[in-house]
Design an enzyme around this catalytic site. Structure first.
Site, PDB file in Angstrom:
ATOM      1  N   GLU A 145       0.822  -1.215   0.000  1.00 34.20           N
ATOM      2  CA  GLU A 145       0.000   0.000   0.000  1.00 34.20           C
ATOM      3  C   GLU A 145       0.856   1.265   0.000  1.00 34.20           C
ATOM      4  O   GLU A 145       0.636   2.194   0.772  1.00 34.20           O
ATOM      5  CB  GLU A 145      -0.967  -0.010   1.194  1.00 34.20           C
ATOM      6  CG  GLU A 145      -1.922  -1.207   1.153  1.00 34.20           C
ATOM      7  CD  GLU A 145      -2.982  -1.215   2.250  1.00 34.20           C
ATOM      8  OE1 GLU A 145      -2.725  -0.651   3.325  1.00 34.20           O
ATOM      9  OE2 GLU A 145      -4.056  -1.793   2.017  1.00 34.20           O
TER      10      GLU A 145
ATOM     11  N   GLU B 147     -12.355  -1.714  12.307  1.00 30.93           N
ATOM     12  CA  GLU B 147     -12.362  -1.015  11.015  1.00 30.93           C
ATOM     13  C   GLU B 147     -13.537  -1.430  10.130  1.00 30.93           C
ATOM     14  O   GLU B 147     -14.280  -0.580   9.642  1.00 30.93           O
ATOM     15  CB  GLU B 147     -11.036  -1.271  10.278  1.00 30.93           C
ATOM     16  CG  GLU B 147     -11.024  -0.672   8.888  1.00 30.93           C
ATOM     17  CD  GLU B 147      -9.704  -0.887   8.148  1.00 30.93           C
ATOM     18  OE1 GLU B 147      -8.790  -1.511   8.707  1.00 30.93           O
ATOM     19  OE2 GLU B 147      -9.618  -0.423   6.992  1.00 30.93           O
TER      20      GLU B 147
ATOM     21  N   ASP C  12      -8.676  -8.789   4.174  1.00 31.71           N
ATOM     22  CA  ASP C  12      -8.433  -7.695   5.110  1.00 31.71           C
ATOM     23  C   ASP C  12      -9.489  -7.603   6.213  1.00 31.71           C
ATOM     24  O   ASP C  12     -10.366  -6.738   6.148  1.00 31.71           O
ATOM     25  CB  ASP C  12      -8.376  -6.365   4.335  1.00 31.71           C
ATOM     26  CG  ASP C  12      -7.706  -5.258   5.145  1.00 31.71           C
ATOM     27  OD1 ASP C  12      -7.090  -5.578   6.171  1.00 31.71           O
ATOM     28  OD2 ASP C  12      -7.803  -4.088   4.744  1.00 31.71           O
TER      29      ASP C  12
HETATM   30  C1  GCV Z   1      -2.283   0.561   8.377  1.00 32.24           C
HETATM   31  C2  GCV Z   1      -5.993  -1.943   5.630  1.00 32.24           C
HETATM   32  C3  GCV Z   1      -6.344  -0.654   6.300  1.00 32.24           C
HETATM   33  C4  GCV Z   1      -5.160   0.288   6.350  1.00 32.24           C
HETATM   34  C5  GCV Z   1      -3.993  -0.434   7.047  1.00 32.24           C
HETATM   35  C6  GCV Z   1      -3.699  -1.711   6.273  1.00 32.24           C
HETATM   36  C7  GCV Z   1      -2.610  -2.541   6.930  1.00 32.24           C
HETATM   37  O1  GCV Z   1      -5.763  -1.736   4.274  1.00 32.24           O
HETATM   38  O2  GCV Z   1      -7.443  -0.069   5.651  1.00 32.24           O
HETATM   39  O3  GCV Z   1      -5.540   1.434   7.064  1.00 32.24           O
HETATM   40  O4  GCV Z   1      -2.855   0.376   7.111  1.00 32.24           O
HETATM   41  O5  GCV Z   1      -4.865  -2.501   6.222  1.00 32.24           O
HETATM   42  O6  GCV Z   1      -2.945  -3.506   7.585  1.00 32.24           O
HETATM   43  O7  GCV Z   1      -1.446  -2.251   6.756  1.00 32.24           O
END
Ligand code: GCV
Length: 649
Positions: A256, A363, A335
């Protein structure tokens, strides 16, 4: 002004007369913590039934290992035996729990099932928390350290009381200022680490893989470059000079947008081992995340399957990581959805230390506005037999069967912040509590844990306590019912991930598609006609998931694209299941509200109002999920509800 903090499950002093004295024949730092904590935990108690004293005794007993303890009754109180001061500290908190839940199961022996029991903070230096739903960071504000060490201490005691022994204190997405924590802010980190250490908790930092460039001014961060290695050696020497018991690094690399070894044509073993060799002389550990996938996918291209990514990248590297590297793997391949199959990496990696990663912060599971007790989900993962019938449980893969058990275990993204009750939603405290309790003792049931948390948190009759525990234990299924039919997740609003948006991610780059059309829905991941993802599992599990006859209903749309008229193992059609689950999920929330309202005047007012207000928001949100999903699939399929309930056309 600082709000009055909720002491959570350590509030109780309701067992009068347990003990008035205690002794401990040790004077290390954790013994000092016991000396401080014991009177605080058991304050106000007076002697009853002659049970007056508690003796903490260090012993060398192989059964107890380093952290296990045994609590025994004596003629005048209790003894707590353990091989280390940390073990005695855990024993003290267990004693508090046992006497306040009226347990009479002495002698009480407890040895943790997992070695590393960790929490990850996704806190940023500016005070914000990525995916945080309980206020700002307890460590940082406005790009400086908050400096409230008493608050950190209160937090550390909560964690130690449920057996947590490690934390990472900054976000895995490491921005500019945080990247320099390893050089610029060591005195502040040392203070925080010192508070945690007094409760037996080790402190990790997240690093930016490109720190040699961003902090050190080098032109590369290539892990095989000598100047890069020397930079890390100097930096790590500086960290350990300041914080001798520093635990190590947690790394999100090539994920990411975060930098990583791929930029230099290196693989993740080369990337991780370089750091591992640098921290090894100090006893440090490198925790390396496997959350690596293509987040710039073209939705038109059905050959790319995000679920495959972690296995495709890390399985070929099995056996090439150093002993002081652990791979941290999210429980599911996508996720943290409310329902996902378990990651196929568990069971596939045989020569690599593994840490299972959960998400306590909600989340995708209601953001601490919805009650969603996650212990049942975590329990299912720990108990999952990767070979289906062969007893190859994930809890053992990351525990006793790990190449280096001391460097393996469980980690989770935590759900706390500056809110006075720590977790925003009072009932979300049970997730923090339950996470710690479950990963210490994998044999506990989620119901037992919910009951325990309820008893420690409120003063209720058995009947009323059962209502709270019922809300908790029914909440995961309710949330799944109205958000995630048959394993199809990610129908949430993009970006912040709260609320329903069925097609929000459907034409986006993140690889999370439901592929609903007028005939059917689901992602085909079979070997026969799909992406071949099922082949990443053991042959037993692959066979189970590959076949429409044996694939469990709750995962059906994760693994297969089927017509709306496909008949599930439950006997319902897919479309009827979607309608039923959404009506039922909403009705469950109505029931939670009725149960909670019946507790007015019986739980403290702050908690009562907090939960009531959030349940009302949950109901509003559940109605949106129900109606949008039902209408969406009604419009796609043209098939009505056989029970004739209102579906908006
Ligand atoms: C910290 C998901 C979340 C991100 C997070 C990522 C991760 O994509 O939406 O906010 O980033 O996981 O676990 O690294």
């Amino acid at each position: 002004m600082q709000p009055v903090r909720d002491l959570c499950w350590l509030t109780k002093q309701k067992k009068p007369g347990a003990f008035s004295t205690f002794s401990i024949a040790s004077d290390g730092p954790l013994a000092k913590t016991i000396q401080r904590e014991f009177p605080e935990l058991f304050k106000g108690v007076t002697q009853v039934n002659g049970e007056a004293s508690v003796r903490f005794i260090l012993v060398n007993d192989a059964i107890l290992g380093n952290e296990g303890f045994i609590i025994a009754k004596t003629t005048d109180g209790f003894t707590v035996h353990g091989a280390s001061e940390a073990a005695l500290l855990y024993g003290m908190f267990a004693l508090h729990r046992l006497v306040n839940t009226d347990a009479d199961t002495f002698p009480y022996l407890s040895v943790p099932d997992q070695h590393l029991r960790m929490l990850n903070h996704w806190d940023n230096f500016d005070g914000s928390i990525e995916r945080g739903y309980a206020g700002e960071s307890i460590y940082y504000e406005n790009n400086r350290f908050r400096g409230d060490l008493e608050l950190v201490r209160q937090y550390a005691r909560l964690l130690a009381s449920v057996g947590i022994n490690a934390v990472s204190i900054n976000n895995v997405n490491v921005k500019k200022l945080e990247a320099a924590f390893i050089t610029n802010t060591l005195p502040d980190i040392k203070e925080i680490a010192g508070v945690f250490a007094a409760y037996g908790i080790k402190t990790f930092l997240c690093i930016n893989y490109a720190a040699p460039m961003r902090v050190g001014g080098l032109l590369t961060a290539d892990p095989l470059d000598l100047a890069v290695i020397r930079w890390w050696e100097r930096t790590v020497a500086g960290i350990y000079a300041a914080i001798p018991d520093f635990a190590g690094f947690l790394v999100k690399a090539d994920s990411e947008g975060e930098p990583g070894p791929f930029t230099y044509g290196r693989n993740h073993a080369e990337g991780a081992n370089m750091l591992a060799r640098v921290v090894s002389p100090y006893g440090g550990l490198v925790i390396w995340r496997c959350f690596v996938y293509n987040c710039a996918q073209d939705w038109r291209d059905r050959t790319v399957d995000r679920a495959r990514a972690a296995y495709d990248i890390f399985k070929p590297l099995d056996g090439s990581f150093d002993d002081n590297v652990a791979l941290q793997i999210k429980n599911g391949p996508i996720d943290f959805q409310i329902r996902e199959p378990n990651s196929p990496l568990f069971g596939a990696l045989e020569k690599t230390n593994q840490i299972l990663e959960f998400q306590v912060t909600q989340e995708y599971t209601g953001q601490q506005r919805h009650v969603c007790y996650l212990v049942p989900l975590w329990k299912e993962t720990l108990d999952y037999d990767t070979k289906h019938g062969a007893g190859a449980y994930i809890k053992n893969v990351i525990g006793t069967q790990s190449p280096t058990p001391a460097n393996s275990g469980v980690s989770a993204v935590v759900n706390v912040g500056m809110d006075a009750n720590w977790t925003g939603h009072k009932l979300a405290q049970a997730n923090l509590y339950g996470y710690g309790r479950l990963i210490w003792d994998n044999s506990l049931s989620s119901e037992e844990i919910a009951k325990e948390w309820t008893r420690l948190s409120f003063d209720l009759s058995e009947e009323d306590a059962a209502k709270v525990a019922t809300i908790q234990t029914a909440s995961r299924a309710a949330y799944e019912d109205y958000t995630c039919p048959l394993g199809i997740g990610f129908m949430c609003k993009p970006g912040h991930h709260y609320g329903v948006d069925v097609d929000g991610y459907e034409y986006d780059c993140w690889g999370t598609y439901h592929y609903a059309d007028r005939e059917g829905v689901g992602r085909e991941r079979s070997v026969a006609t799909g992406t071949g993802y099922t082949a990443q599992y053991s042959k037993e599990r692959c066979a189970e998931y590959e076949s429409l006859q044996t694939c469990p209903d709750e995962f059906l749309l994760f693994f297969h694209h089927v017509p709306y008229t496909h008949v599930l193992q439950s006997g319902k059609t897919v479309i009827q299941h979607i309608y039923d689950a959404h009506f039922e999920g909403f009705a469950k929330v109505e029931k939670f509200i009725a149960l909670w309202k019946s507790l007015e005047g019986k739980v403290d007012e702050a908690s009562f109002l907090n939960v009531r207000e959030r349940l009302e928001e949950q109901l509003r949100s559940a109605r949106e999920w129900r109606d949008q999903i039902n209408t969406y699939f009604y419009r796609k399929s043209g098939i009505g509800d056989e029970k004739g309930r209102l579906i908006y056309p």
